[in-house]
Scaffold this motif. Sequence first.
Motif, short mmCIF file in Angstrom:
data_model
loop_
_atom_site.label_atom_id
_atom_site.label_comp_id
_atom_site.label_asym_id
_atom_site.label_seq_id
_atom_site.Cartn_x
_atom_site.Cartn_y
_atom_site.Cartn_z
N VAL A 1 3.37 8.63 9.67
CA VAL A 1 4.16 9.61 10.40
C VAL A 1 3.70 11.01 10.01
CG1 VAL A 1 6.49 10.49 10.82
CG2 VAL A 1 6.12 8.03 10.48
N HIS A 2 3.55 11.23 8.73
CA HIS A 2 2.97 12.45 8.18
C HIS A 2 2.48 12.10 6.78
CE1 HIS A 2 6.77 12.90 6.01
NE2 HIS A 2 7.41 12.89 7.19
N ARG A 3 1.91 13.05 6.08
CA ARG A 3 1.22 12.71 4.83
C ARG A 3 2.12 12.11 3.76
NH1 ARG A 3 1.22 16.35 0.55
NH2 ARG A 3 2.45 18.20 0.94
N LYS A 4 3.42 12.31 3.87
CA LYS A 4 4.34 11.77 2.87
C LYS A 4 5.13 10.56 3.37
CE LYS A 4 4.88 15.95 0.21
NZ LYS A 4 5.81 16.87 -0.44
N LEU A 5 4.79 10.06 4.56
CA LEU A 5 5.51 8.91 5.10
C LEU A 5 4.55 8.01 5.85
CD1 LEU A 5 8.23 7.51 5.51
CD2 LEU A 5 8.59 8.96 7.50
N GLY A 6 4.25 6.87 5.26
CA GLY A 6 3.34 5.91 5.87
C GLY A 6 3.38 4.59 5.13
N MET B 1 0.86 -1.17 0.00
CA MET B 1 0.00 0.00 0.00
C MET B 1 0.91 1.23 0.00
SD MET B 1 -3.02 1.06 2.66
CE MET B 1 -3.93 -0.42 2.32
N ASN B 2 0.64 2.16 -0.90
CA ASN B 2 1.51 3.34 -0.99
C ASN B 2 1.15 4.39 0.05
OD1 ASN B 2 -0.58 4.99 -1.98
ND2 ASN B 2 -0.06 4.57 -4.10
N THR B 3 2.07 5.32 0.23
CA THR B 3 1.93 6.36 1.26
C THR B 3 0.69 7.21 1.06
OG1 THR B 3 4.31 6.43 1.51
CG2 THR B 3 3.10 8.33 2.30
N ARG B 4 0.38 7.53 -0.17
CA ARG B 4 -0.80 8.36 -0.44
C ARG B 4 -2.08 7.67 0.00
NH1 ARG B 4 -1.76 12.20 -5.35
NH2 ARG B 4 -3.89 12.78 -4.91
N ARG B 5 -2.18 6.38 -0.27
CA ARG B 5 -3.36 5.62 0.13
C ARG B 5 -3.48 5.55 1.66
NH1 ARG B 5 -8.41 4.52 -0.26
NH2 ARG B 5 -8.97 2.37 0.16
N VAL B 6 -2.34 5.34 2.34
CA VAL B 6 -2.34 5.32 3.80
C VAL B 6 -2.83 6.66 4.34
CG1 VAL B 6 -0.88 5.19 5.87
CG2 VAL B 6 -0.54 3.57 3.99
N HIS B 7 -2.32 7.75 3.79
CA HIS B 7 -2.74 9.09 4.24
C HIS B 7 -4.23 9.30 4.02
CE1 HIS B 7 -2.74 13.33 5.11
NE2 HIS B 7 -3.22 13.58 3.90
N ASP B 8 -4.73 8.92 2.85
CA ASP B 8 -6.16 9.08 2.57
C ASP B 8 -7.02 8.30 3.56
OD1 ASP B 8 -5.67 10.78 0.44
OD2 ASP B 8 -5.87 9.21 -1.08
N LEU B 9 -6.64 7.05 3.84
CA LEU B 9 -7.40 6.24 4.79
C LEU B 9 -7.37 6.84 6.19
CD1 LEU B 9 -6.38 2.65 3.65
CD2 LEU B 9 -8.65 3.69 3.48
#
Length: 116
Positions: free
Chosen positions: A50-55, A1-9
């Motif tokens: 961690v933040h929107r660009k790291l997950g 799962m990419n970072t963007r998807r983690v941030h969106d969820l």
Amino acid sequence: MNTRRVHDLMRLHFPSIDHARREWMIVADSSQIEALIAEHVRSPEALVEVHRKLGALLPIGEAARFAVTHIGEGEIRIADRAFTGFVVVAQNGVATGWRTLDNLSLQRPALPPAEL
């Protein structure tokens, strides 16, 4: 799962936190974070942001090590994929966790009964 998807969820489903009402504990190493994750998340994998660009979506042990290496970079949020178990690691190295019986944020509101 990419970072963007983690941030969106996380943005959509992670509940807001009243920091003053939570019980916090100091976490010095990954074993303490792993114990919190095991107690509250109760899943073989966890979403970690961690933040929107790291997950990422990681196994529990890796999620704890990932969180420890990034303490101080942001408020780290950890949850299971169903968003029923949560852990937060603050920038200053304290952590808290909790569970919900069911995820109310994902449920549709009840419709009022139809009047006859």
